[in-house]
Design an enzyme around this catalytic site. Structure first.
Site, mmCIF file in Angstrom:
data_model
loop_
_atom_site.group_PDB
_atom_site.id
_atom_site.type_symbol
_atom_site.label_atom_id
_atom_site.label_comp_id
_atom_site.label_asym_id
_atom_site.label_seq_id
_atom_site.Cartn_x
_atom_site.Cartn_y
_atom_site.Cartn_z
ATOM 1 N N THR A 1 0.839 -1.208 0.000
ATOM 2 C CA THR A 1 0.000 0.000 0.000
ATOM 3 C C THR A 1 0.872 1.256 0.000
ATOM 4 O OG1 THR A 1 -1.853 -1.100 1.081
ATOM 5 C CG2 THR A 1 -1.731 1.283 1.312
ATOM 6 N N GLN B 1 0.167 -9.589 -5.473
ATOM 7 C CA GLN B 1 -0.354 -10.958 -5.557
ATOM 8 C C GLN B 1 0.415 -11.827 -6.555
ATOM 9 O OE1 GLN B 1 -2.447 -12.230 -3.556
ATOM 10 N NE2 GLN B 1 -3.549 -10.505 -2.643
ATOM 11 N N CYS C 1 -21.680 -8.315 1.725
ATOM 12 C CA CYS C 1 -22.724 -7.522 2.358
ATOM 13 C C CYS C 1 -23.934 -7.523 1.447
ATOM 14 C CB CYS C 1 -22.220 -6.118 2.631
ATOM 15 S SG CYS C 1 -20.957 -6.084 3.920
#
Lengths: 131, 390
Positions: B76, B182, B329
């Site tokens: 990040t 990744q 969600c």
């Protein structure tokens, strides 16, 4: 998702005891449904009763639910609460009781409302079907 | 990976357990080379040697010179330094091109830059999650200064063709930043051949410790520092180097350099075995095309179950599966995975999606994968039965 969920809340979702799919009863007297598009949730509650009118006794209650786990837990709890009660008595069940029993967070209250809407419709239909 | 209860850990895209030798390398650095690696005295030079050894290993893994690596706190921070640093260096003429399926570390940084006046173009992907290279070339030809693309998508495992993207950037003089969080240790990375100007990586995705990453900066690539202080690392990222974290990163990089090809073959076979279990269900969809997926990834969308119910059922039931969802969600609230939505999945499909990511501690013995597959199938059937005909 409420990460701090109550253990009872979770165990009801993982192992509900009142799912329609698990229920052998084929004669239902009251069916109620409700949905909450905002949560992509839907609940159906079915009641089997003996005797007529508001004094009829609920001998079995079962649910089907699509939605977040809290919806399943609320539906299961409500079905457990109304069994062996009269229709009139079952009408006394309120939102606060569900919220307290399952320790619902503010963001989970919709699930109790959804299930109560389905229950109210099922009670009304059971009462009129048997009255 | 140990846990407090019986859990099958299938979430290596989130983080990985420490690889063999990493803890020992970190312990040795902490105990035997505790000095500041920027110090000129002998203990400082001993610490600096640890840093150089790790840089050598990581540099070899991505075909970069060790001195072109900037140590950061993780991918990040590397991404922030690359994007903000490159945009600031170019100034008002900066035009950054990226992809809608990038990690939030990129998307949020681009949004921050955009609010400050930087021109940002976000490109879509096809149903397989792949970037349209013709569309990219059109935008880059229009004067892009920086292209930022992730090598392997963190939700789906979809691989972008970095070499082709690098060639496009080379034709028009744009810099290429690659988020390789990744892909490091899973796919070959060659900064020179792929024309990569900036490369962000993280240690904890390859069996290293959390809290350490790196940014490769090709020589003569203009970026402005974002952390100021003691002028360490050529002034691009000030702050005392965390020798033990870097040593751990180096040990993990050494490990994956030795095992990558055979390990990825092994994981691809296990991943395909897991899918063979899952595809026995009706209404399941594998996200991404097998030929363009990194070996450890399997992302599955499931019809007729609620995403949050599926995730909680898998992670909290028994045996528990430690898996992830892009966004478990409410699909109705628009909280379903933006990556899968960009690939054309409906909100419900994107909401009810699960990412399995296998790793070094996924047993070669197929029993664990078979158990996970059976558990997934059983949970989906349970939830569909609970929903009945509603």
């Amino acid at each position: 998702m409420n990460r701090d969920r109550d253990a009872g809340w979770l165990s009801r979702f993982l192992a509900p005891r009142h799912a329609i799919a698990e229920c052998a009863i084929i004669q239902w007297h009251g069916l109620g449904e409700a949905d909450t598009p905002g949560e992509d949730a839907h609940c159906r509650i079915q009641l089997a009763c003996e005797h007529g009118g508001d004094d009829g006794r609920i001998v079995a209650a079962a649910f089907a639910a699509f939605g977040p786990p809290v919806v399943v837990a609320c539906a299961d709890w409500v079905c457990e609460q109304v069994e062996d009660r009269t229709i009139k008595d079952a009408r006394r069940l309120n939102l606060r009781a569900i919220e307290q029993a399952l320790a619902l967070a503010a963001g989970e209250r919709y699930a109790a409302l959804l299930v109560m809407d389905a229950l109210d419709m099922a009670l009304a239909r059971a009462s009129s079907n048997l009255g | 990976m140990s846990a407090t209860r019986d859990v099958r850990y299938l979430d290596h895209a989130a983080t990985t357990p420490l690889a063999p030798g990493v803890f020992e390398a970190m312990q040795q650095a902490l105990l035997e080379t505790p000095a500041n690696p920027a110090s000129l005295h002998a203990p400082g030079r001993a610490a600096a040697e640890q840093v150089e050894m790790a840089a050598d290993t990581l540099g070899t893994l991505v075909n970069a010179r060790p001195r072109d690596l900037i140590w950061t706190s993780g991918a990040t921070e590397s991404i922030n330094l690359a994007l903000k640093g490159a945009a600031e260096f170019v100034g008002d003429a900066a035009h950054v091109v990226s992809v809608v399926t990038e990690h939030s570390a990129t998307l949020d940084t681009l949004a921050w830059l955009e609010r400050r006046g930087t021109r940002v173009t976000r490109l879509g992907v096809d149903s397989a999650g792949r970037l349209d290279l013709d569309a990219l070339e059109t935008v880059v030809a229009d004067g892009a200064t920086l292209v930022s693309v992730m090598h392997v998508n963190n939700e789906t495992g979809v691989i972008q063709d970095i070499e082709a993207i690098g060639a496009i950037c080379g034709r028009y003089g744009a810099l290429l930043h690659v988020d390789a969080a990744q892909s490091l240790g899973r796919l070959p990375i060659d900064c020179a051949r792929m024309n990569i100007a900036l490369l962000s990586v993280s240690a904890h995705k390859i069996g290293g410790p959390k809290g350490i990453g790196a940014l490769f900066v090709r020589p003569r690539t203009g970026i402005a520092a974002q952390v100021h202080g003691g002028g360490q690392q050529r002034g691009l990222r000030s702050g005392t180097l965390a020798t033990h974290q870097i040593a751990g990163f180096g040990a993990a990089a050494r490990r994956v350099a030795e095992t990558r090809d055979s390990e990825q073959q092994r994981l691809a076979a296990l991943r395909d075995r897991l899918w063979a279990h899952i595809e026995t269900l009706d209404g399941v969809m594998r996200n991404g095309e097998r030929a363009h997926l990194a070996a450890p990834f399997l992302n599955v969308s499931v019809a007729d179950v609620h995403g949050e119910a599926l995730l909680v059922g898998l992670t909290e039931g028994a045996p528990a599966l430690a898996v992830s969802s892009g966004a478990a969600c409410s699909a109705a609230k628009g909280q379903s995975s933006y990556v899968l939505r960009a690939m054309g999945r409906t909100p419900r499909e994107a909401g009810a999606s699960i990412r399995f990511s296998l790793g070094s501690d996924t047993d070669t013995d197929t029993a664990a994968v078979d158990e996970a597959g059976a558990r997934f199938v059983a949970e989906v059937r349970r939830l569909r039965a609970l929903a009945g005909a509603v």
